[in-house]
Motif scaffolding. Structure first.
Motif, short mmCIF file in Angstrom:
data_model
loop_
_atom_site.label_atom_id
_atom_site.label_comp_id
_atom_site.label_asym_id
_atom_site.label_seq_id
_atom_site.Cartn_x
_atom_site.Cartn_y
_atom_site.Cartn_z
N ASP A 140 0.85 -1.19 0.00
CA ASP A 140 0.00 0.00 0.00
C ASP A 140 0.88 1.24 0.00
OD1 ASP A 140 -1.85 1.98 0.33
OD2 ASP A 140 -2.47 1.38 2.35
N ASP A 142 -0.10 4.39 -1.20
CA ASP A 142 -0.81 5.67 -1.10
C ASP A 142 -1.61 5.80 0.20
OD1 ASP A 142 -2.90 3.93 -1.54
OD2 ASP A 142 -3.44 4.73 -3.50
N ASN A 144 -4.24 4.21 1.33
CA ASN A 144 -5.71 4.09 1.29
C ASN A 144 -6.19 2.75 1.83
OD1 ASN A 144 -5.07 2.31 -0.75
ND2 ASN A 144 -6.48 3.19 -2.25
N LYS A 146 -5.30 -0.27 0.73
CA LYS A 146 -5.27 -1.36 -0.24
C LYS A 146 -3.87 -1.48 -0.85
CE LYS A 146 -10.09 -1.51 -1.79
NZ LYS A 146 -10.97 -1.58 -2.99
N GLU A 176 -5.93 -3.25 -5.16
CA GLU A 176 -6.45 -2.47 -6.27
C GLU A 176 -5.44 -2.48 -7.41
OE1 GLU A 176 -7.13 1.44 -4.86
OE2 GLU A 176 -5.01 1.85 -4.41
#
Length: 316
Positions: A140, A142, A144, A146, A176
């Motif tokens: 992950d 960023d 978020n 995920k 994602e």
């Protein structure tokens, strides 16, 4: 006079046929190295061995446009140098089986799997391991919640296939897709690899990436009846498709417009007899794009070293 007219007419027909045989060949340039390498070899064969003209259409990487151009048969796009199946089953059904406007050579074998750098192999070995929230958290970037994986370029059918796989494996809540161009992905991988950071990504063979980096594929469940049920052309393709098993080995073709059989029959015949191997394509990729050699020079050298094979493609 009648004989003279007949002879003159015959000469004109022969001249016209000769001109048609020399019609310029337009080769598409999908944005991955295998396609580019094969395209350069085809161009060298046409120009150096057959005395014709050929051009690589730089930037012509929208595969639906490539197939539609070959279907038109107007000479705007003549060749797709690296058609992966079953990734483009819809194009195969429409243009090869349906319209009969696109032809192919005999295929070579390719593979496509999900990879991590081998320095991550002690932390995850299979798709099942991706269900662990702690594993996903490592990827992950960023914040978020995920983990990210590279699914491919937005124009590739395989990009949809991997998104279907993650949904079918029940991984959507933790993962994602990162959908960016191959060049952007490789730049990110180089930086991450240098820092031993996590990376999860789709890739394939043959490709020089496997020479440049030490990579480990993730294991997937064996194939079983009904484990792959795809409708990637549907508007709601992600919802209606399922894919929860290992894929079959790919068949990779040189595809070309059937119109070449009349517009440039010598080249069409050569393409129909062309038989590549994954090892050859891998060698071209390594020399052209990793060793940074002139692609035309690499192609010419290979043709000179394999003159008997190339002559058989040309002359039958």
């Amino acid at each position: 006079m009648k004989k003279l007219f007949t002879a003159t007419a015959l000469a004109a027909v022969c001249a016209a046929s000769s001109l048609a045989a020399q019609e310029k060949i337009m080769i598409s340039d999908p944005n991955w190295n295998g396609a580019r390498a094969v395209g350069h070899v085809i161009k060298a064969i046409v120009t150096e061995k057959m005395g014709g003209e050929a051009e690589i259409l730089t930037g012509m990487n929208q595969q639906p446009v490539i197939f539609a151009g070959m279907d038109k048969g107007d000479g705007s796009i003549d060749i797709h140098p690296d058609m992966w199946m079953p990734n483009w089953q819809s194009a195969w059904d429409q243009y090869i089986e349906g319209n009969g406007t696109v032809k192919t050579n005999n295929s070579y074998a390719g593979t496509s799997r999900l990879y991590v750098p081998s320095y991550m192999a002690d932390k995850l070995k299979s798709m099942e391991d991706l269900n662990d929230p702690e594993v996903a958290a490592m990827f992950d970037t960023d914040g978020n919640g995920k983990g990210e994986y590279w699914a491919g370029d937005v124009t590739w059918a395989s990009t949809k296939r991997w998104q279907v796989k993650f949904k079918s494996y029940g991984l959507d809540a933790l993962w994602e897709p990162n959908v960016v161009s191959g060049d952007t992905f490789k730049a990110g991988l180089a930086a991450a690899y240098a820092a031993s950071q996590p990376q999860l990504f789709y890739y394939w063979t043959p490709e020089a990436l496997h020479v440049q980096y030490d990579l480990t594929p993730l294991e997937e469940p064996a194939r079983s009846e009904g484990c792959e049920d795809l409708d990637l052309d549907a508007e709601n393709w992600l919802e209606v498709s399922e894919f929860e098993c290992a894929g079959t080995p790919a068949s990779v073709y040189v595809a070309y417009s059937a119109s070449l059989e009349t517009r440039n029959p010598e080249v069409a015949a050569m393409l129909s007899r062309m038989q590549l191997t994954g090892d050859e394509v891998g060698l071209w990729i390594q020399e052209m794009f990793e060793n940074k050699r002139d692609p035309a020079e690499v192609a010419q050298e290979w043709i000179a070293d394999n003159a008997e094979t190339v002559d058989a493609w040309i002359n039958g």
